[in-house]
Design a protein around this motif. Structure first.
Motif, PDB file in Angstrom:
ATOM      1  N   THR A 181      59.715  15.113 -25.507  1.00 11.61           N
ATOM      2  CA  THR A 181      59.230  16.190 -24.665  1.00 11.61           C
ATOM      3  C   THR A 181      57.744  16.400 -24.842  1.00 11.61           C
ATOM      4  OG1 THR A 181      59.705  17.839 -26.356  1.00 11.61           O
ATOM      5  CG2 THR A 181      61.452  17.363 -24.785  1.00 11.61           C
ATOM      6  N   GLY A 182      57.164  17.153 -23.912  1.00 11.61           N
ATOM      7  CA  GLY A 182      55.736  17.408 -23.947  1.00 11.61           C
ATOM      8  C   GLY A 182      55.371  18.447 -24.993  1.00 11.61           C
ATOM      9  N   PRO A 183      54.083  18.697 -25.159  1.00  9.67           N
ATOM     10  CA  PRO A 183      53.596  19.591 -26.201  1.00  9.67           C
ATOM     11  C   PRO A 183      54.020  21.036 -26.035  1.00  9.67           C
ATOM     12  CG  PRO A 183      51.819  18.905 -24.720  1.00  9.67           C
ATOM     13  CD  PRO A 183      52.990  18.065 -24.401  1.00  9.67           C
ATOM     14  N   GLU A 197      55.806  11.845 -20.733  1.00 11.21           N
ATOM     15  CA  GLU A 197      55.025  11.097 -19.739  1.00 11.21           C
ATOM     16  C   GLU A 197      54.403  11.985 -18.665  1.00 11.21           C
ATOM     17  OE1 GLU A 197      57.506   8.130 -21.801  1.00 11.21           O
ATOM     18  OE2 GLU A 197      57.811  10.171 -21.054  1.00 11.21           O
ATOM     19  N   VAL A 198      54.983  13.144 -18.387  1.00 10.25           N
ATOM     20  CA  VAL A 198      54.444  13.989 -17.315  1.00 10.25           C
ATOM     21  C   VAL A 198      53.175  14.720 -17.742  1.00 10.25           C
ATOM     22  CG1 VAL A 198      56.771  14.317 -16.403  1.00 10.25           C
ATOM     23  CG2 VAL A 198      55.770  16.090 -17.853  1.00 10.25           C
ATOM     24  N   TYR A 199      52.830  14.665 -19.017  1.00 19.58           N
ATOM     25  CA  TYR A 199      51.633  15.336 -19.525  1.00 19.58           C
ATOM     26  C   TYR A 199      50.445  14.385 -19.667  1.00 19.58           C
ATOM     27  CZ  TYR A 199      54.941  19.047 -20.544  1.00 19.58           C
ATOM     28  OH  TYR A 199      55.912  20.018 -20.428  1.00 19.58           O
ATOM     29  N   GLN A 200      50.633  13.132 -19.293  1.00 19.93           N
ATOM     30  CA  GLN A 200      49.535  12.179 -19.381  1.00 19.93           C
ATOM     31  C   GLN A 200      48.603  12.338 -18.178  1.00 19.93           C
ATOM     32  OE1 GLN A 200      51.521   8.406 -19.706  1.00 19.93           O
ATOM     33  NE2 GLN A 200      52.284   8.803 -21.771  1.00 19.93           N
ATOM     34  N   GLU A 201      47.394  11.828 -18.308  1.00 17.81           N
ATOM     35  CA  GLU A 201      46.427  11.948 -17.219  1.00 17.81           C
ATOM     36  C   GLU A 201      46.869  11.176 -15.979  1.00 17.81           C
ATOM     37  OE1 GLU A 201      43.819  13.999 -16.989  1.00 17.81           O
ATOM     38  OE2 GLU A 201      44.678  14.762 -18.859  1.00 17.81           O
ATOM     39  N   THR A 202      47.540  10.040 -16.199  1.00 17.00           N
ATOM     40  CA  THR A 202      48.113   9.261 -15.095  1.00 17.00           C
ATOM     41  C   THR A 202      49.626   9.285 -15.221  1.00 17.00           C
ATOM     42  OG1 THR A 202      46.207   7.779 -14.922  1.00 17.00           O
ATOM     43  CG2 THR A 202      48.293   6.989 -14.020  1.00 17.00           C
ATOM     44  N   CYS A 252      66.402  16.670 -12.386  1.00 16.71           N
ATOM     45  CA  CYS A 252      65.791  16.591 -13.705  1.00 16.71           C
ATOM     46  C   CYS A 252      64.914  15.336 -13.726  1.00 16.71           C
ATOM     47  CB  CYS A 252      66.829  16.543 -14.815  1.00 16.71           C
ATOM     48  SG  CYS A 252      67.990  15.167 -14.735  1.00 16.71           S
ATOM     49  N   GLU A 253      63.843  15.405 -14.493  1.00 16.09           N
ATOM     50  CA  GLU A 253      62.913  14.278 -14.602  1.00 16.09           C
ATOM     51  C   GLU A 253      63.470  13.276 -15.611  1.00 16.09           C
ATOM     52  OE1 GLU A 253      58.598  16.345 -14.135  1.00 16.09           O
ATOM     53  OE2 GLU A 253      59.980  17.245 -15.597  1.00 16.09           O
ATOM     54  N   THR A 254      63.670  12.054 -15.160  1.00 14.70           N
ATOM     55  CA  THR A 254      64.259  11.020 -15.998  1.00 14.70           C
ATOM     56  C   THR A 254      63.291   9.858 -16.154  1.00 14.70           C
ATOM     57  OG1 THR A 254      66.476  11.618 -15.199  1.00 14.70           O
ATOM     58  CG2 THR A 254      66.231   9.455 -16.242  1.00 14.70           C
ATOM     59  N   VAL A 255      63.084   9.420 -17.394  1.00 12.58           N
ATOM     60  CA  VAL A 255      62.210   8.279 -17.648  1.00 12.58           C
ATOM     61  C   VAL A 255      63.000   6.978 -17.444  1.00 12.58           C
ATOM     62  CG1 VAL A 255      60.737   7.101 -19.327  1.00 12.58           C
ATOM     63  CG2 VAL A 255      60.841   9.597 -19.293  1.00 12.58           C
ATOM     64  N   VAL A 256      62.502   6.126 -16.574  1.00 12.68           N
ATOM     65  CA  VAL A 256      63.134   4.837 -16.313  1.00 12.68           C
ATOM     66  C   VAL A 256      62.098   3.730 -16.510  1.00 12.68           C
ATOM     67  CG1 VAL A 256      64.816   5.784 -14.697  1.00 12.68           C
ATOM     68  CG2 VAL A 256      62.605   4.984 -13.840  1.00 12.68           C
ATOM     69  N   GLU A 257      62.563   2.502 -16.657  1.00 15.58           N
ATOM     70  CA  GLU A 257      61.654   1.365 -16.798  1.00 15.58           C
ATOM     71  C   GLU A 257      61.795   0.461 -15.585  1.00 15.58           C
ATOM     72  OE1 GLU A 257      60.326  -0.915 -20.642  1.00 15.58           O
ATOM     73  OE2 GLU A 257      62.088  -1.942 -19.839  1.00 15.58           O
ATOM     74  N   ARG A 309      57.107  -1.188 -16.473  1.00 14.04           N
ATOM     75  CA  ARG A 309      56.344   0.051 -16.584  1.00 14.04           C
ATOM     76  C   ARG A 309      57.295   1.245 -16.562  1.00 14.04           C
ATOM     77  NH1 ARG A 309      51.145   1.366 -16.046  1.00 14.04           N
ATOM     78  NH2 ARG A 309      50.567  -0.679 -15.225  1.00 14.04           N
ATOM     79  N   LYS A 310      57.050   2.191 -17.476  1.00 15.17           N
ATOM     80  CA  LYS A 310      57.846   3.419 -17.485  1.00 15.17           C
ATOM     81  C   LYS A 310      57.387   4.341 -16.359  1.00 15.17           C
ATOM     82  CE  LYS A 310      59.179   3.604 -22.354  1.00 15.17           C
ATOM     83  NZ  LYS A 310      59.133   4.411 -23.615  1.00 15.17           N
ATOM     84  N   ALA A 311      58.347   4.996 -15.749  1.00 15.79           N
ATOM     85  CA  ALA A 311      58.042   5.913 -14.649  1.00 15.79           C
ATOM     86  C   ALA A 311      59.011   7.090 -14.686  1.00 15.79           C
ATOM     87  CB  ALA A 311      58.133   5.186 -13.309  1.00 15.79           C
ATOM     88  N   ILE A 312      58.649   8.141 -13.967  1.00 13.44           N
ATOM     89  CA  ILE A 312      59.517   9.310 -13.827  1.00 13.44           C
ATOM     90  C   ILE A 312      60.284   9.185 -12.518  1.00 13.44           C
ATOM     91  CG2 ILE A 312      59.637  11.813 -13.682  1.00 13.44           C
ATOM     92  CD1 ILE A 312      58.631  10.859 -16.346  1.00 13.44           C
ATOM     93  N   ALA A 313      61.593   9.321 -12.597  1.00  6.92           N
ATOM     94  CA  ALA A 313      62.435   9.333 -11.395  1.00  6.92           C
ATOM     95  C   ALA A 313      63.245  10.622 -11.399  1.00  6.92           C
ATOM     96  CB  ALA A 313      63.344   8.112 -11.361  1.00  6.92           C
ATOM     97  N   PHE A 314      63.634  11.059 -10.227  1.00  6.98           N
ATOM     98  CA  PHE A 314      64.362  12.323 -10.097  1.00  6.98           C
ATOM     99  C   PHE A 314      65.861  12.062  -9.980  1.00  6.98           C
ATOM    100  CE2 PHE A 314      60.247  13.679  -7.868  1.00  6.98           C
ATOM    101  CZ  PHE A 314      59.660  13.975  -9.090  1.00  6.98           C
ATOM    102  N   ARG A 315      66.588  12.641 -10.919  1.00  5.85           N
ATOM    103  CA  ARG A 315      68.035  12.482 -10.980  1.00  5.85           C
ATOM    104  C   ARG A 315      68.704  13.842 -10.796  1.00  5.85           C
ATOM    105  NH1 ARG A 315      71.388  10.119 -16.247  1.00  5.85           N
ATOM    106  NH2 ARG A 315      73.470  10.099 -15.264  1.00  5.85           N
ATOM    107  N   THR A 316      69.761  13.895 -10.017  1.00  2.00           N
ATOM    108  CA  THR A 316      70.457  15.159  -9.769  1.00  2.00           C
ATOM    109  C   THR A 316      71.082  15.687 -11.050  1.00  2.00           C
ATOM    110  OG1 THR A 316      70.974  14.437  -7.519  1.00  2.00           O
ATOM    111  CG2 THR A 316      72.230  16.295  -8.379  1.00  2.00           C
TER     112      THR A 316
END
Length: 299
Positions: A3-5, A13-18, A126-131, A141-148
């Motif tokens: 999780t983020g800070p 990953e959602v707290y990174q600049e990119t 919910c925000e899900t990290v996928v590769e 590359r890791k990315a955020i995908a939206f899962r119900t």
């Protein structure tokens, strides 16, 4: 999941600049849809830095996020391909394709808010990290995908989407240049049976309330109950239509209209109020959102 800070339970990953987002539904071709995306405090769309086609293994395109039936019975999410899910949803031998979208942190937050992310645990996604695997370079590359969210699902099976929504995804996938087999899998998804013009108009007005309530984090209990009620009534209507019971199907459509009447009235009031406030120059934000929401369905 890391999780983020701020310990919000969101991925680090959602707290990174990119931030990289995997777009698979209406966002599968970003130039078409992100420029129109509204969210609280944002009427100028969402700016992305780049996008490219990518493949996601072990997941499928699922229509398991309930919407407001009968106009938009469901929205897209991702779901793992396991067990019986191999026979459901959109995938080719256990993989799906979409757009790997590069966004700044600020623009990603706009995207997340446009998906009702501001509602926290009450958000439909919910925000899900996928590769993902970038198709052009084979880079992972890791990315955020939206899962119900499991708490938001109304059934263990997918809910047939509207033909309008499915066509948006199909056209976007075609422009993105996805594998022909995946494109055919999208085309083969069964769609919801159409409803009459009165129910359709009321549902469209009701969607205004649903969207604004989700963005502002209010009225969740009422909206959730209405979604469940319209799902049940529309499911019953479609069952009777399939069985050829026209009178019973008409009865359930009349019940749908009655259920939608209060929220449609609120939606009409909001549209008129936002238009007046916009004309007076007091609230151009919501007036613009209201106008954008009523763009032609083909857009």
């Amino acid at each position: 999941m890391a999780t983020g800070p701020s310990s919000t339970g969101r991925p680090r990953e959602v707290y990174q600049e990119t931030v990289w987002n995997f777009g698979f539904g209406s966002n599968i071709f970003p130039p078409d849809k992100l420029k129109h995306r509204g969210s609280p405090g944002n009427v100028d769309g969402i700016e992305f830095r780049s996008f490219e086609r990518a493949t996601l293994y072990g997941w499928r395109l699922a229509f398991d996020c309930p919407g407001l039936a009968p106009l938009e019975p469901s929205m897209a999410g991702i779901a793992p391909v396991v067990g019986k899910a191999m026979d459901e949803g959109v995938h080719v031998d256990g993989w799906m394709q979409g757009a790997l979208i590069e966004l700044s942190r600020e623009e990603y937050e706009k995207l997340w808010l446009s998906e009702a992310g501001g509602m926290g645990d009450r958000s439909p996604y919910c925000e899900t990290v996928v590769e993902c695997v970038v198709d052009s370079t084979k880079e992972r590359r890791k990315a955020i995908a939206f899962r119900t969210r499991e708490s938001q699902r109304l059934t263990t099976h997918d809910i047939p989407p509207s033909s309008r929504y499915l066509n948006v995804i199909y056209r976007g996938a075609e422009k993105l240049g996805v594998d022909p087999r995946y494109l055919e899998a999208i085309r083969s998804v069964p769609t919801a049976k159409p409803c009459g013009p009165v129910a359709r108009s009321m549902c469209r007005l009701g969607l205004v309330v649903l969207v604004l309530a989700a963005w502002n984090g209010v009225g969740f209990g009422m909206i959730s109950r209405l979604i469940r009620l319209t799902y049940f009534l529309n499911y019953s209507r479609e069952l009777h239509m399939s069985a050829g019971h026209r009178k019973a199907a008409l009865l359930y459509e009349m019940l749908l209209i009655c259920a939608l009447l209060p929220i449609a009235a609120i939606g009409y009031f909001l549209i008129v109020s936002c238009s007046i406030l916009g004309w007076l120059g007091l609230d151009t934000h919501h007036a613009t959102l209201a106008r954008n929401f009523f763009r032609p369905a083909s857009s």
